[in-house]
Design a protein around this motif. Structure first.
Motif, PDB file in Angstrom:
ATOM      1  N   ALA A   8       0.835  -1.212   0.000  1.00 41.86           N
ATOM      2  CA  ALA A   8       0.000   0.000   0.000  1.00 41.86           C
ATOM      3  C   ALA A   8       0.864   1.255   0.000  1.00 41.86           C
ATOM      4  CB  ALA A   8      -0.924  -0.012   1.219  1.00 41.86           C
ATOM      5  N   ILE A   9       1.934   1.239   0.787  1.00 44.20           N
ATOM      6  CA  ILE A   9       2.858   2.380   0.822  1.00 44.20           C
ATOM      7  C   ILE A   9       3.490   2.581  -0.557  1.00 44.20           C
ATOM      8  CG2 ILE A   9       5.078   3.168   1.738  1.00 44.20           C
ATOM      9  CD1 ILE A   9       4.272   1.862   4.409  1.00 44.20           C
ATOM     10  N   ALA A  10       3.927   1.490  -1.177  1.00 43.55           N
ATOM     11  CA  ALA A  10       4.568   1.578  -2.487  1.00 43.55           C
ATOM     12  C   ALA A  10       3.598   2.107  -3.544  1.00 43.55           C
ATOM     13  CB  ALA A  10       5.118   0.205  -2.886  1.00 43.55           C
ATOM     14  N   LYS A  11       2.349   1.639  -3.510  1.00 44.55           N
ATOM     15  CA  LYS A  11       1.341   2.122  -4.458  1.00 44.55           C
ATOM     16  C   LYS A  11       1.080   3.614  -4.266  1.00 44.55           C
ATOM     17  CE  LYS A  11      -1.387  -2.073  -5.314  1.00 44.55           C
ATOM     18  NZ  LYS A  11      -2.725  -2.714  -5.132  1.00 44.55           N
ATOM     19  N   GLN A  12       0.987   4.032  -3.004  1.00 44.36           N
ATOM     20  CA  GLN A  12       0.763   5.451  -2.721  1.00 44.36           C
ATOM     21  C   GLN A  12       1.926   6.306  -3.245  1.00 44.36           C
ATOM     22  OE1 GLN A  12       0.350   5.083   1.511  1.00 44.36           O
ATOM     23  NE2 GLN A  12      -1.894   4.879   1.454  1.00 44.36           N
ATOM     24  N   SER A  13       3.133   5.791  -3.094  1.00 46.00           N
ATOM     25  CA  SER A  13       4.299   6.519  -3.593  1.00 46.00           C
ATOM     26  C   SER A  13       4.277   6.622  -5.110  1.00 46.00           C
ATOM     27  CB  SER A  13       5.587   5.831  -3.134  1.00 46.00           C
ATOM     28  OG  SER A  13       5.791   5.990  -1.751  1.00 46.00           O
ATOM     29  N   ARG A  14       3.852   5.561  -5.784  1.00 44.97           N
ATOM     30  CA  ARG A  14       3.775   5.599  -7.244  1.00 44.97           C
ATOM     31  C   ARG A  14       2.787   6.660  -7.707  1.00 44.97           C
ATOM     32  NH1 ARG A  14       6.761   5.341 -10.948  1.00 44.97           N
ATOM     33  NH2 ARG A  14       7.599   3.344 -10.260  1.00 44.97           N
ATOM     34  N   LEU A  15       1.637   6.736  -7.069  1.00 44.78           N
ATOM     35  CA  LEU A  15       0.654   7.759  -7.424  1.00 44.78           C
ATOM     36  C   LEU A  15       1.193   9.163  -7.129  1.00 44.78           C
ATOM     37  CD1 LEU A  15      -2.609   6.042  -6.105  1.00 44.78           C
ATOM     38  CD2 LEU A  15      -1.932   6.376  -8.501  1.00 44.78           C
ATOM     39  N   ALA A  16       1.879   9.300  -5.983  1.00 44.52           N
ATOM     40  CA  ALA A  16       2.464  10.602  -5.635  1.00 44.52           C
ATOM     41  C   ALA A  16       3.527  11.008  -6.645  1.00 44.52           C
ATOM     42  CB  ALA A  16       3.055  10.546  -4.229  1.00 44.52           C
ATOM     43  N   ALA A  17       4.317  10.035  -7.102  1.00 44.31           N
ATOM     44  CA  ALA A  17       5.373  10.328  -8.076  1.00 44.31           C
ATOM     45  C   ALA A  17       4.781  10.855  -9.375  1.00 44.31           C
ATOM     46  CB  ALA A  17       6.205   9.077  -8.341  1.00 44.31           C
ATOM     47  N   GLN A  18       3.642  10.319  -9.786  1.00 49.17           N
ATOM     48  CA  GLN A  18       2.993  10.786 -11.006  1.00 49.17           C
ATOM     49  C   GLN A  18       2.559  12.239 -10.873  1.00 49.17           C
ATOM     50  OE1 GLN A  18      -0.121   7.885 -11.531  1.00 49.17           O
ATOM     51  NE2 GLN A  18       1.310   6.228 -12.033  1.00 49.17           N
ATOM     52  N   GLN A  19       2.097  12.607  -9.678  1.00 46.54           N
ATOM     53  CA  GLN A  19       1.716  14.004  -9.447  1.00 46.54           C
ATOM     54  C   GLN A  19       2.951  14.901  -9.333  1.00 46.54           C
ATOM     55  OE1 GLN A  19      -1.431  14.352  -6.311  1.00 46.54           O
ATOM     56  NE2 GLN A  19      -1.396  12.108  -6.368  1.00 46.54           N
ATOM     57  N   LEU A  20       3.976  14.405  -8.684  1.00 49.96           N
ATOM     58  CA  LEU A  20       5.199  15.198  -8.502  1.00 49.96           C
ATOM     59  C   LEU A  20       5.880  15.523  -9.821  1.00 49.96           C
ATOM     60  CD1 LEU A  20       6.992  13.588  -5.420  1.00 49.96           C
ATOM     61  CD2 LEU A  20       6.455  16.009  -5.698  1.00 49.96           C
ATOM     62  N   SER A  21       5.743  14.651 -10.788  1.00 51.23           N
ATOM     63  CA  SER A  21       6.453  14.841 -12.052  1.00 51.23           C
ATOM     64  C   SER A  21       6.067  16.141 -12.744  1.00 51.23           C
ATOM     65  CB  SER A  21       6.193  13.650 -12.987  1.00 51.23           C
ATOM     66  OG  SER A  21       4.826  13.599 -13.352  1.00 51.23           O
ATOM     67  N   SER A  22       4.870  16.665 -12.433  1.00 47.42           N
ATOM     68  CA  SER A  22       4.446  17.930 -13.044  1.00 47.42           C
ATOM     69  C   SER A  22       4.428  19.090 -12.053  1.00 47.42           C
ATOM     70  CB  SER A  22       3.050  17.763 -13.664  1.00 47.42           C
ATOM     71  OG  SER A  22       2.110  17.362 -12.682  1.00 47.42           O
ATOM     72  N   ALA A  23       4.934  18.860 -10.831  1.00 47.04           N
ATOM     73  CA  ALA A  23       4.998  19.956  -9.850  1.00 47.04           C
ATOM     74  C   ALA A  23       6.028  20.981 -10.295  1.00 47.04           C
ATOM     75  CB  ALA A  23       5.354  19.406  -8.473  1.00 47.04           C
ATOM     76  N   SER A  24       5.677  22.235 -10.217  1.00 51.08           N
ATOM     77  CA  SER A  24       6.570  23.298 -10.691  1.00 51.08           C
ATOM     78  C   SER A  24       7.793  23.425  -9.794  1.00 51.08           C
ATOM     79  CB  SER A  24       5.828  24.629 -10.720  1.00 51.08           C
ATOM     80  OG  SER A  24       5.513  25.046  -9.398  1.00 51.08           O
ATOM     81  N   GLU A  25       8.823  24.053 -10.334  1.00 53.63           N
ATOM     82  CA  GLU A  25      10.029  24.301  -9.549  1.00 53.63           C
ATOM     83  C   GLU A  25       9.703  25.145  -8.322  1.00 53.63           C
ATOM     84  OE1 GLU A  25      14.484  26.331  -9.975  1.00 53.63           O
ATOM     85  OE2 GLU A  25      12.947  26.704 -11.501  1.00 53.63           O
ATOM     86  N   SER A  26       8.873  26.159  -8.491  1.00 51.46           N
ATOM     87  CA  SER A  26       8.548  27.042  -7.364  1.00 51.46           C
ATOM     88  C   SER A  26       7.799  26.282  -6.273  1.00 51.46           C
ATOM     89  CB  SER A  26       7.711  28.230  -7.844  1.00 51.46           C
ATOM     90  OG  SER A  26       6.500  27.789  -8.437  1.00 51.46           O
ATOM     91  N   MET A  27       6.938  25.346  -6.654  1.00 51.15           N
ATOM     92  CA  MET A  27       6.214  24.556  -5.658  1.00 51.15           C
ATOM     93  C   MET A  27       7.168  23.642  -4.906  1.00 51.15           C
ATOM     94  SD  MET A  27       2.965  21.959  -6.145  1.00 51.15           S
ATOM     95  CE  MET A  27       1.844  23.267  -6.636  1.00 51.15           C
ATOM     96  N   ARG A  28       8.085  23.007  -5.618  1.00 58.52           N
ATOM     97  CA  ARG A  28       9.051  22.113  -4.957  1.00 58.52           C
ATOM     98  C   ARG A  28       9.986  22.894  -4.035  1.00 58.52           C
ATOM     99  NH1 ARG A  28      12.030  20.448  -9.156  1.00 58.52           N
ATOM    100  NH2 ARG A  28      10.701  21.216 -10.826  1.00 58.52           N
ATOM    101  N   ASN A  29      10.411  24.055  -4.469  1.00 60.26           N
ATOM    102  CA  ASN A  29      11.287  24.870  -3.620  1.00 60.26           C
ATOM    103  C   ASN A  29      10.551  25.395  -2.389  1.00 60.26           C
ATOM    104  OD1 ASN A  29      13.506  24.486  -5.248  1.00 60.26           O
ATOM    105  ND2 ASN A  29      13.271  26.419  -6.354  1.00 60.26           N
ATOM    106  N   LEU A  30       9.275  25.757  -2.562  1.00 60.66           N
ATOM    107  CA  LEU A  30       8.473  26.183  -1.406  1.00 60.66           C
ATOM    108  C   LEU A  30       8.325  25.025  -0.424  1.00 60.66           C
ATOM    109  CD1 LEU A  30       6.683  28.217   0.089  1.00 60.66           C
ATOM    110  CD2 LEU A  30       4.750  27.445  -1.344  1.00 60.66           C
TER     111      LEU A  30
END
Length: 417
Positions: A8-30
Motif C-alpha cells: 500500500a505504501i509503495a502504491k501510494q508513492s507511485r501515485l504521488a510520483a505521477q503528481q510530482l512529475s508535473s509539480a513546478s520548480e517554485s512549488m518544490r522549492n516552497l
C-alpha cells in the motif's frame, strides 16, 4: 508490518510520483523551505527523543562510532535544516533540454531531464539521511520511501512527519514522503519485492546491508560500498602540507566514509615524512599499523596485516605503507581501494595528472583532504550518499543524479515515409 501494508505504501508513492512529475520548480522549492521551517518547529522534541535513543543504544552496547552517527546535537540539527535550504537554492534538475535538433523534415527532437519516479532509501544510524534524502528527492521530483534503522526509529519518524507537513502545506501530495514505521527486517524484505512500484533503491550503511539489498531484489540499486580511502604522499610533497592534509583526512571525523584509512608514503621522502606524520597522528590518538618498511622507521607501531589493507576502520586506526613509486601507489589503490575517494599530495602537475588519470575512483583529490569529497563541498547541497557504482551515477548522489531523461518529438503531422 505485513506485505499488504508495504505494498500500500509503495502504491501510494507511485501515485504521488505521477503528481510530482508535473509539480513546478517554485512549488518544490516552497516545499523544501516549508520542510525546513517544520523541522525548526519540532526541534526540542527531536533533541529529546534522539537523546533517549542514543542513551538506549549505549546501554545496548553499541560502539562509540555508532552512537556518534546516531546523535543529533545543535550543530547536526542546524546542518540538517541548512541542507534543505541549500538544495532549494540549487538549479532545477528537471525539464532541462540535454540535447536537441530539428531534422531535415522539420521534426523537432529533444532529450529532457525527468524524475526517476519512486526512490526507496534503506539506511542505518544517521538521522540526517532522513532529511537529506527527503530534500534531494523532492527537489528532483521523486517520491521517497524511507526505511531507517530501528535504533533511530522515533527520531526518524518525528523528522519525517514534520517534513510531510511542510511539503503538503506547499501543495505537494500527501505521500510524496513516506516512512516505514515498524522495526524489524520483514518490512525491508517486502520492500525489496516492490519492483512494480519502486524505481531505484539506495541503501546507506555497512557493506553487509548493501550486499543484502543488492542481492535480494530485482529493483536497480545505487550502491554506496566501503570508503577505503587512500592518500599518497609523493616524493616531492611539501612536508607541512602533507602532514596537515593527512591528519585532516583521517582525524576530522574518523567515522565517515570519506575519512582516510590507508596512508601511502613514497620511499624517497619516507625517512623525513614518517616521524612528522606520526607526531601529528599521535596528538590525535590515532593507532598506526605499518608495513615492514614503515616499522623500521617507526619502531613503536603495530604491524599491518593483509586484512588491514582491505579494511574500512571508521575508527581511530590508520594503516601506513611505504611504496617505491607512484606506479606502486596507484596499483595498491586500484587493488585494495573501494573506488570512493583517493588523493595525492604533490607539487608536480604531471604527477598529479598521472594519478588522476590512472586511479579508478569516484573522487580524486589533488592536494586536498579526502574529507572534502561530498555534496556540500562539491556545491551540491544535500546528497543521499556517495555511489561507488559507475552506472547510473558515480560519486555524490544529489538532485541532478536522481533524474533520468525522456525523448520528446514535436511534429506537424509528420509521417514515416
Amino acid at each position: 508490518m505485513n506485505a499488504s501494508t508495504v505494498q500500500a505504501i509503495a502504491k501510494q508513492s507511485r501515485l504521488a510520483a505521477q503528481q510530482l512529475s508535473s509539480a513546478s520548480e517554485s512549488m518544490r522549492n516552497l516545499a523544501l523551505s516549508n520542510m525546513a521551517d517544520s523541522l525548526e518547529s519540532v526541534k526540542d522534541r527531536v533533541m529529546e527523543i534522539n537523546a533517549q535513543e542514543v542513551l538506549k543504544a549505549r546501554q545496548e552496547g553499541q560502539s562509540d562510532a555508532m552512537t556518534k552517527r546516531l546523535t543529533i546535537d545543535e550543530k547536526v540539527f542546524q546542518y540538517m535544516v541548512s541542507r534543505l535550504k541549500k538544495v532549494a537554492q540549487r538549479p532545477d534538475p528537471l525539464n532541462r533540454v540535454l540535447e536537441g535538433h530539428t531534422n531535415p523534415a522539420g521534426l523537432r527532437v529533444c532529450k529532457k531531464s525527468v524524475p526517476l519516479g519512486v526512490i526507496g532509501i534503506i539506511y542505518e544510524s544517521r538521522p540526517n539521511v532522513t532529511t537529506d534524502a527527503a530534500g534531494v528527492c523532492i527537489k528532483s521530483g521523486n517520491a521517497v520511501i524511507l526505511r531507517g534503522g530501528s535504533e533511530a526509529l522515533q527520531t526518524n519518524t518525528l523528522l519525517t512527519d514534520a517534513m510531510i507537513a511542510g511539503a503538503v502545506s506547499a501543495g505537494l501530495p500527501q505521500h510524496a514522503i513516506q516512512i516505514i514505521r515498524m522495526p524489524g527486517h520483514e518490512a525491508v524484505g517486502e520492500l525489496l519485492k516492490m519492483d512494480d512500484y519502486i524505481d531505484v533503491l539506495i541503501p546507506r550503511g555497512g557493506k553487509g546491508l548493501i550486499k543484502r539489498i543488492a542481492e535480494g531484489t530485482r529493483i536497480p540499486v545505487i550502491k554506496h560500498y566501503d570508503g577505503i580511502c587512500h592518500l599518497y604522499i609523493a616524493a616531492d610533497a611539501d612536508p607541512m602540507q602533507a602532514v596537515e592534509l593527512a591528519v585532516n583526512s583521517k582525524c576530522q571525523s574518523v567515522q565517515t566514509c570519506n575519512a582516510l584509512e590507508t596512508l601511502l608514503v613514497d620511499k624517497k621522502c619516507a625517512k623525513l615524512m614518517l616521524p612528522l606524520l606520526q607526531t601529528g597522528f599521535n596528538s590525535n590518538n590515532i593507532e598506526l599499523r605499518g608495513c615492514e618498511e614503515t616499522q623500521k622507521l617507526l619502531h613503536d607501531i603495530s604491524p599491518a596485516t593483509e586484512e588491514d589493507w582491505h579494511t574500512e576502520y571508521l575508527a581511530s586506526i590508520l594503516s601506513v605503507k611505504i611504496v617505491n613509486s607512484i606506479e606502486e601507489a596507484i596499483d595498491h589503490i586500484n587493488h585494495y581501494g573501494s573506488g570512493h575517494t583517493d588523493g595525492i599530495v604533490t607539487q608536480s602537475l604531471n604527477t598529479a595528472q598521472q594519478f588522476e588519470q590512472q586511479v579508478d575512483s569516484a573522487s580524486v583529490m589533488i592536494n586536498a583532504s579526502t574529507r572534502l569529497s561530498g555534496g556540500g563541498d562539491y556545491g551540491l547541497g544535500s546528497v543521499v550518499g556517495i555511489s561507488t557504482d559507475k552506472l547510473h551515477v558515480r560519486g555524490p548522489v544529489g538532485s541532478d543524479e536522481l533524474t533520468t531523461y525522456k525523448w520528446v518529438a514535436y511534429g506537424n503531422g509528420h509521417l514515416r515515409g
